[in-house]
Design an enzyme around this catalytic site. Sequence first.
Site, short mmCIF file in Angstrom:
data_model
loop_
_atom_site.label_atom_id
_atom_site.label_comp_id
_atom_site.label_asym_id
_atom_site.label_seq_id
_atom_site.Cartn_x
_atom_site.Cartn_y
_atom_site.Cartn_z
CB THR A 63 -0.94 -0.02 1.22
OG1 THR A 63 -1.77 1.13 1.18
CG2 THR A 63 -0.19 -0.05 2.54
CD GLU A 84 -2.08 -0.23 5.89
OE1 GLU A 84 -3.20 -0.20 5.32
OE2 GLU A 84 -1.22 0.65 5.73
CE LYS A 89 -8.21 4.36 -1.52
NZ LYS A 89 -8.74 3.47 -0.50
CD1 TRP A 112 -3.57 3.94 -1.15
CD2 TRP A 112 -4.34 5.98 -0.65
NE1 TRP A 112 -4.45 3.83 -0.09
CE2 TRP A 112 -4.93 5.05 0.23
CE3 TRP A 112 -4.67 7.33 -0.53
CZ2 TRP A 112 -5.84 5.43 1.21
CZ3 TRP A 112 -5.58 7.70 0.44
CH2 TRP A 112 -6.16 6.76 1.30
P1 AMP Z 1 -6.58 1.18 1.13
O1 AMP Z 1 -5.59 0.64 2.05
O2 AMP Z 1 -6.04 1.55 -0.20
O3 AMP Z 1 -7.80 0.34 1.05
O4 AMP Z 1 -7.07 2.57 1.73
C1 AMP Z 1 -7.59 2.69 3.02
C2 AMP Z 1 -8.00 4.13 3.25
O5 AMP Z 1 -8.98 4.51 2.28
C3 AMP Z 1 -8.62 4.42 4.58
O6 AMP Z 1 -7.66 4.62 5.60
C4 AMP Z 1 -9.40 5.70 4.26
O7 AMP Z 1 -8.55 6.83 4.24
C5 AMP Z 1 -9.88 5.44 2.86
N1 AMP Z 1 -11.22 4.83 2.88
C6 AMP Z 1 -11.53 3.54 2.70
N2 AMP Z 1 -12.86 3.36 2.76
C7 AMP Z 1 -13.41 4.57 3.00
C8 AMP Z 1 -14.75 5.05 3.20
N3 AMP Z 1 -15.80 4.25 3.11
N4 AMP Z 1 -14.91 6.36 3.44
C9 AMP Z 1 -13.86 7.20 3.51
N5 AMP Z 1 -12.58 6.82 3.33
C10 AMP Z 1 -12.36 5.51 3.08
#
Ligand code: AMP
Length: 544
Positions: free
Chosen positions: A185, A329, A440, A445
């Site tokens: 990530t 994570e 995002k 990312w």
């Molecule tokens: P990832 O590890 O790429 O899945 O990203 C995780 C991050 O995405 C989280 O820490 C949030 O910052 C963002 N994220 C994931 N789901 C949501 C959601 N439903 N609403 C707002 N932010 C989200």
Amino acid sequence: MQGMMMNRPLRIADILTFAEDVHGSAEIVSATVEGGIHRYTYKDAALRSRKLAQALLRLGVTPGQRIATLGWNGYRHFELYYAISGIGAVCHTINPRLSVEQMSYIVSHAEDRILCLDLTFVPLVEAILDHLPKGLRFIIMTDRAHMPETKLPGALCYEDLVEPETGDYEWPEFPEETASSLCYTSGTTGHPKGALYTHRSTVMHALMAGVSFLECLRPGRRILPVVPLFHVNAWGLPYAAPLTGASIVFPGPQLDGASLFKLMDEQKVFSAWGVPTVWLGLLAEIRKHGRIPEGFGEVIIGGSAAPRSMIEAFEDLNVSVCHAWGMTEMSPIGTQGSLAPPLTDLPKEKQIDLKSTQGRRTFGVELKIVDANGQRQPHDGVATGELFVRGNTIVSGYFNNQEASEAAFDAEGWFRTGDVASISPDGFLTITDRAKDLIKSGGEWISSIDLENMAIAHPDVANCAVIAVPHPKWDERPLLIVVPAEGAKPDKEEILAHLAKGLAKWQVPDDVIFVDTLPLTATGKVSKLTLRQIYADHSLPEAG
Ligand code: AMP
């Protein structure tokens, strides 16, 4: 006193063996890279996964070795998930949207032995071959008839490997803490960081998902994971679906609204899982057809905040929305927002209010919010704080990365999410901001700090900041704000061209704004919060 019960290790392969025994006729339907639809049952998938395991062993794969995949959502990728981890090796899923630098870094960092890739990605891997470790072997996930002419040295054909094997194979036993899969990530700065899952965490996550998404994770349901197998295990669906007997419909490479509508309609998909960007395309297609795809009843939205208007649009079409939050994570599911009685008796408007939050924690995930001094904040729906999590499906560190591991936890061992949130008395989580300096875009990312470091290297730039601004299609896009160097007259296009040199195209900011000064926090840092407020309504050129 200790109890007296057997302690059998939790193994990923047992999920597929269970599906073979109990849900043997449930299906995996795949829109293929070669074209057309492939369908078979969990029984078939279990046999082919055992054959693939035999083939990998014949190639000399040993326990603990990392085998990478670069593939769309399809049945061969699913088989790799089970065969690689089933023999005690580690399935390292790679995101094809990474930049060349990031991709070559993670292949080297993971010390991948074999890269299994879909046909689509052959040109991409050929182009970066010089940046990949020597000795990396390649398996192209196709059959003999579709094997391409390729520069990839010694490229093997997936079906040629699987076909001669018997499938007469017993999955080996090993401790449940054995590493099963690896997913990188993006960090706020520096290199991507690897979450290294175990058999135990993966099976537990599948069980947790199975008791959380009760409308879709059950026999007779068909689920479409648009969320990719190359990103956070497709939210754990490849494990939770066979465990619960739900069928899977894999969309392959075509993720536009029209293709998804057609596939869902033909395959009678009940539940579809993915990031908000994807659903904009589907909603547009639904409007074109004047109806929803046949059998469509539920959409799981996560990865970024689901806009209220999107939730309303689906609910107006009688498609129930479940908004979920999680992280790579966390395997990744942390919270989900499906409503059960008595909440389903609330007026519609109140239900939409609840569905617009990120939902409530799943079993095994604990949440806390803390202030800047690490003091716990009340779960009163008002206080906000940085969100920390704890549980059996959450990383205990990053793969071979001590520095990142040390920074990731507080003194009590809770994992720092980098999200800012409030939690209501009845447990609904609302993400209000992001403490981590990341953008995002369409579920992927972009590091603001990396962009700033590159921009500041331009001679015309004295200082700069990159922030996320809301975007109707991609949720967020990067905006670069520049304080020009004294006497310089920086040119927007030239600065963007300078950034483009080291970035994937989609990571380049959409716009550059020139200012005299940047707002500062009390501690003298650039206040991203203030900038985000100032430019919240900034209209990016592309967005119109
Ligand atoms: P990832 O590890 O790429 O899945 O990203 C995780 C991050 O995405 C989280 O820490 C949030 O910052 C963002 N994220 C994931 N789901 C949501 C959601 N439903 N609403 C707002 N932010 C989200």
